[in-house]
Scaffold this motif. Sequence first.
Motif, PDB file in Angstrom:
ATOM      1  N   HIS A  76       0.827  -1.330  -0.132  1.00  0.00           N
ATOM      2  CA  HIS A  76      -0.132   0.023   0.173  1.00  0.00           C
ATOM      3  C   HIS A  76       0.829   1.310   0.294  1.00  0.00           C
ATOM      4  CE1 HIS A  76      -3.807   2.166   0.514  1.00  0.00           C
ATOM      5  NE2 HIS A  76      -3.390   2.546   1.538  1.00  0.00           N
ATOM      6  N   GLY A  77       1.925   1.278   0.550  1.00  0.00           N
ATOM      7  CA  GLY A  77       2.956   2.411   0.708  1.00  0.00           C
ATOM      8  C   GLY A  77       3.471   2.534  -0.568  1.00  0.00           C
ATOM      9  N   ILE A  78       3.950   1.552  -1.392  1.00  0.00           N
ATOM     10  CA  ILE A  78       4.445   1.670  -2.653  1.00  0.00           C
ATOM     11  C   ILE A  78       3.204   2.189  -3.500  1.00  0.00           C
ATOM     12  CG2 ILE A  78       5.309   0.463  -4.758  1.00  0.00           C
ATOM     13  CD1 ILE A  78       6.428  -1.667  -2.797  1.00  0.00           C
ATOM     14  N   TYR A  79       1.976   1.961  -3.350  1.00  0.00           N
ATOM     15  CA  TYR A  79       0.957   2.247  -4.181  1.00  0.00           C
ATOM     16  C   TYR A  79       0.697   3.629  -4.022  1.00  0.00           C
ATOM     17  CZ  TYR A  79      -4.326   3.628  -4.224  1.00  0.00           C
ATOM     18  OH  TYR A  79      -5.297   4.442  -4.606  1.00  0.00           O
ATOM     19  N   LEU A  80       1.082   4.218  -3.034  1.00  0.00           N
ATOM     20  CA  LEU A  80       0.869   5.571  -2.603  1.00  0.00           C
ATOM     21  C   LEU A  80       1.804   6.785  -3.196  1.00  0.00           C
ATOM     22  CD1 LEU A  80      -0.337   5.547   1.218  1.00  0.00           C
ATOM     23  CD2 LEU A  80      -1.960   6.001  -0.988  1.00  0.00           C
ATOM     24  N   THR A  81       2.931   6.022  -3.484  1.00  0.00           N
ATOM     25  CA  THR A  81       4.107   6.756  -4.230  1.00  0.00           C
ATOM     26  C   THR A  81       3.753   6.960  -5.735  1.00  0.00           C
ATOM     27  OG1 THR A  81       4.979   4.677  -4.817  1.00  0.00           O
ATOM     28  CG2 THR A  81       5.662   5.733  -2.639  1.00  0.00           C
ATOM     29  N   GLN A  82       4.274   8.053  -6.059  1.00  0.00           N
ATOM     30  CA  GLN A  82       4.074   8.204  -7.431  1.00  0.00           C
ATOM     31  C   GLN A  82       4.647   7.562  -8.530  1.00  0.00           C
ATOM     32  OE1 GLN A  82       1.756  10.688  -8.205  1.00  0.00           O
ATOM     33  NE2 GLN A  82       1.587  10.882  -5.985  1.00  0.00           N
ATOM     34  N   ILE A  83       4.222   6.354  -8.932  1.00  0.00           N
ATOM     35  CA  ILE A  83       4.654   5.427  -9.793  1.00  0.00           C
ATOM     36  C   ILE A  83       3.605   5.442 -11.000  1.00  0.00           C
ATOM     37  CG2 ILE A  83       5.901   4.141  -8.117  1.00  0.00           C
ATOM     38  CD1 ILE A  83       3.804   2.082  -8.125  1.00  0.00           C
ATOM     39  N   GLY A  84       3.882   4.743 -12.073  1.00  0.00           N
ATOM     40  CA  GLY A  84       3.078   4.750 -13.154  1.00  0.00           C
ATOM     41  C   GLY A  84       1.641   4.106 -12.783  1.00  0.00           C
ATOM     42  N   PRO A 159     -16.077   5.975 -12.506  1.00  0.00           N
ATOM     43  CA  PRO A 159     -15.154   5.055 -12.947  1.00  0.00           C
ATOM     44  C   PRO A 159     -14.198   4.756 -11.762  1.00  0.00           C
ATOM     45  CG  PRO A 159     -14.775   7.300 -13.802  1.00  0.00           C
ATOM     46  CD  PRO A 159     -16.017   7.297 -12.892  1.00  0.00           C
ATOM     47  N   LEU A 160     -13.511   3.549 -12.102  1.00  0.00           N
ATOM     48  CA  LEU A 160     -12.379   3.081 -11.072  1.00  0.00           C
ATOM     49  C   LEU A 160     -11.309   3.952 -11.621  1.00  0.00           C
ATOM     50  CD1 LEU A 160     -11.311   1.483  -9.152  1.00  0.00           C
ATOM     51  CD2 LEU A 160     -10.800  -0.298 -10.721  1.00  0.00           C
ATOM     52  N   ARG A 161     -10.584   4.863 -10.618  1.00  0.00           N
ATOM     53  CA  ARG A 161      -9.386   5.705 -10.951  1.00  0.00           C
ATOM     54  C   ARG A 161      -8.555   5.275  -9.599  1.00  0.00           C
ATOM     55  NH1 ARG A 161     -11.007  11.576 -12.260  1.00  0.00           N
ATOM     56  NH2 ARG A 161      -8.893  11.836 -12.084  1.00  0.00           N
ATOM     57  N   MET A 162      -7.134   5.651  -9.885  1.00  0.00           N
ATOM     58  CA  MET A 162      -6.382   5.217  -8.762  1.00  0.00           C
ATOM     59  C   MET A 162      -6.205   6.332  -8.126  1.00  0.00           C
ATOM     60  SD  MET A 162      -5.403   1.987  -8.983  1.00  0.00           S
ATOM     61  CE  MET A 162      -6.745   1.582  -9.145  1.00  0.00           C
ATOM     62  N   ASP A 163      -6.375   7.417  -8.644  1.00  0.00           N
ATOM     63  CA  ASP A 163      -6.286   8.853  -7.847  1.00  0.00           C
ATOM     64  C   ASP A 163      -7.799   8.900  -6.932  1.00  0.00           C
ATOM     65  OD1 ASP A 163      -7.928   9.288  -9.934  1.00  0.00           O
ATOM     66  OD2 ASP A 163      -7.022  11.243 -10.348  1.00  0.00           O
ATOM     67  N   SER A 164      -8.629   8.275  -7.229  1.00  0.00           N
ATOM     68  CA  SER A 164      -9.777   8.415  -6.369  1.00  0.00           C
ATOM     69  C   SER A 164     -10.209   7.059  -5.883  1.00  0.00           C
ATOM     70  CB  SER A 164     -10.849   9.097  -7.081  1.00  0.00           C
ATOM     71  OG  SER A 164     -11.460   8.430  -8.300  1.00  0.00           O
ATOM     72  N   PHE A 165      -9.421   6.232  -5.597  1.00  0.00           N
ATOM     73  CA  PHE A 165      -9.805   4.731  -5.298  1.00  0.00           C
ATOM     74  C   PHE A 165     -10.451   4.632  -3.954  1.00  0.00           C
ATOM     75  CE2 PHE A 165      -8.890   0.299  -3.741  1.00  0.00           C
ATOM     76  CZ  PHE A 165      -9.184  -0.322  -4.958  1.00  0.00           C
ATOM     77  N   ASN A 166     -10.447   5.338  -2.997  1.00  0.00           N
ATOM     78  CA  ASN A 166     -11.121   5.370  -1.791  1.00  0.00           C
ATOM     79  C   ASN A 166     -12.561   5.766  -1.896  1.00  0.00           C
ATOM     80  OD1 ASN A 166      -8.891   4.864  -0.008  1.00  0.00           O
ATOM     81  ND2 ASN A 166      -8.238   6.966   0.074  1.00  0.00           N
TER      82      ASN A 166
END
Length: 235
Positions: A76-84, A159-166
Amino acid sequence: MLVNFWRLIKNLKFLQLALYIIFAFFFLPSFGNRWLLELASGFLLLNVLLVSLSTVGAVRWRWLFWLLFAAAAICHGIYLTQIGPEGRLLFIRLTIICNMLLLLLCIGGILSYIFQTIKVTLDTLFAAVVAYLIIACTFTHAYLLLCTFNPQSLSIPLPLRMDSFNIFESNIIYYSLIVITTVGMGDILPLTPMARILTVVEAVVGQFFVAILMAWLVGRFIAQAISAEKLESQD
């Protein structure tokens, strides 16, 4: 006084966990601050872990609980970082899988504690409530995992978006609670065969849990109370 207070907290550990899970389900999705939401969600998982570990008698299994918790936290910590985008999707899937496995272990530990309990207390009843809520949380993760592979699995109006996953996750939590209680509001529907299978399984598990396990525990609790009153009247 402090010793008595600590004993009271220890004896009602499932009560506080049940209240916190209910708080998390109903109020955490409305938090506007993303990092506050992340902190509260992490504390929820840690609370579930610690209470579940208190019911596990075999020490050799406890490392597995902590291993899954650590793996989920790292992913989860890696997911929160700015990766692709592809990297974030991979690590959110790994986080969901680790959380699902951890929750399943917690459910197993709590149910084992319930069945091994000789005297049914108020906290035993709340242990069953906690197990019921964690089952709903486990299915929430299953739906989330399914949606990461096919966002059209459920008819969620965003839509499912990683920046609004919550925000997307809060809708899944709502759907899981509706299914396990068999309320069936109809505003979110399963659209794919796998989503329908998960929905049916959760509904069946929820009904069997309440009709069999909860009824059995309440029956034992009432029977013990009646037996205690008879013993007091004989004395």
